[in-house]
Design a protein around this motif. Structure first.
Motif, PDB file in Angstrom:
ATOM      1  N   THR A  84     -64.666  10.702  68.750  1.00  0.00           N
ATOM      2  CA  THR A  84     -65.028   9.435  68.120  1.00  0.00           C
ATOM      3  C   THR A  84     -64.622   9.419  66.650  1.00  0.00           C
ATOM      4  O   THR A  84     -64.049   8.439  66.159  1.00  0.00           O
ATOM      5  N   GLY A  87     -60.926   9.040  66.496  1.00  0.00           N
ATOM      6  CA  GLY A  87     -60.550   7.690  66.901  1.00  0.00           C
ATOM      7  C   GLY A  87     -60.732   6.685  65.778  1.00  0.00           C
ATOM      8  O   GLY A  87     -59.882   5.818  65.552  1.00  0.00           O
ATOM      9  N   VAL A  88     -61.825   6.812  65.060  1.00  0.00           N
ATOM     10  CA  VAL A  88     -62.115   5.877  63.964  1.00  0.00           C
ATOM     11  C   VAL A  88     -61.206   6.153  62.766  1.00  0.00           C
ATOM     12  O   VAL A  88     -60.659   5.231  62.168  1.00  0.00           O
ATOM     13  N   PHE A  91     -56.974   6.555  64.451  1.00  0.00           N
ATOM     14  CA  PHE A  91     -56.452   5.443  65.243  1.00  0.00           C
ATOM     15  C   PHE A  91     -57.091   4.102  64.875  1.00  0.00           C
ATOM     16  O   PHE A  91     -56.788   3.085  65.482  1.00  0.00           O
ATOM     17  N   HIS A  92     -57.985   4.107  63.908  1.00  0.00           N
ATOM     18  CA  HIS A  92     -58.640   2.898  63.405  1.00  0.00           C
ATOM     19  C   HIS A  92     -59.338   2.110  64.518  1.00  0.00           C
ATOM     20  O   HIS A  92     -59.308   0.880  64.521  1.00  0.00           O
ATOM     21  N   GLU A  93     -59.955   2.837  65.429  1.00  0.00           N
ATOM     22  CA  GLU A  93     -60.731   2.189  66.485  1.00  0.00           C
ATOM     23  C   GLU A  93     -62.035   1.665  65.877  1.00  0.00           C
ATOM     24  O   GLU A  93     -62.558   2.220  64.924  1.00  0.00           O
ATOM     25  N   LYS A  94     -62.535   0.614  66.450  1.00  0.00           N
ATOM     26  CA  LYS A  94     -63.745  -0.024  65.925  1.00  0.00           C
ATOM     27  C   LYS A  94     -64.995   0.617  66.514  1.00  0.00           C
ATOM     28  O   LYS A  94     -65.046   0.953  67.686  1.00  0.00           O
ATOM     29  N   LYS A  99     -71.591   2.115  70.838  1.00  0.00           N
ATOM     30  CA  LYS A  99     -70.986   3.422  70.585  1.00  0.00           C
ATOM     31  C   LYS A  99     -71.868   4.265  69.661  1.00  0.00           C
ATOM     32  O   LYS A  99     -72.033   5.466  69.880  1.00  0.00           O
TER      33      LYS A  99
END
Length: 117
Positions: A84, A87-88, A91-94, A99
């Motif tokens: 996580t 990813g944040v 990959f700049h996941e929200k 979550k």
């Protein structure tokens, strides 16, 4: 928890972290375009990622030599935290409330299981 158990827990946690790094490497490789299917699987990033996965397996075997079997899955659950975080940040996941709640539950489970011994 003895010194030997702490050492082996550290080895397992290190292996889990390296496994998360390997997943990031594979995702980065999957985001690139390749001229052929052969290059898609036989490129330095993918080969290194799979080599690291083999290394994590060896670290797990070494860790379980001095770690109670019941503690292993608890420590391996930290991979959700690492993935996580990567990813944040990479990959700049929200992040959303679901979550965050899931991560809080995972972290609470790790703490409770480790404290209960």
């Amino acid at each position: 928890m003895g010194e030997n158990t702490l050492l082996h827990a550290g080895i397992l946690l290190f292996g889990v972290f390296i496994g998360a790094v390997s997943q990031v490497m594979l995702k980065k490789a999957a985001q690139k375009h390749y001229d052929s299917v052969l290059h898609e699987y036989l490129n330095p990033l993918v080969i290194l990622a799979y080599a690291l996965f083999v290394g994590t397996t060896l670290l797990s075997v070494l860790a379980y030599r001095g770690l109670p079997l019941s503690l292993g899955p608890v420590l391996e659950a930290t991979s959700y935290l690492y993935v996580t975080f990567f990813g944040v940040t990479i990959f700049h996941e929200k992040m959303n409330r679901k979550k965050l709640l899931a991560l809080a539950l995972i972290l609470a489970g790790i703490v409770v299981s480790a404290a209960a011994g």
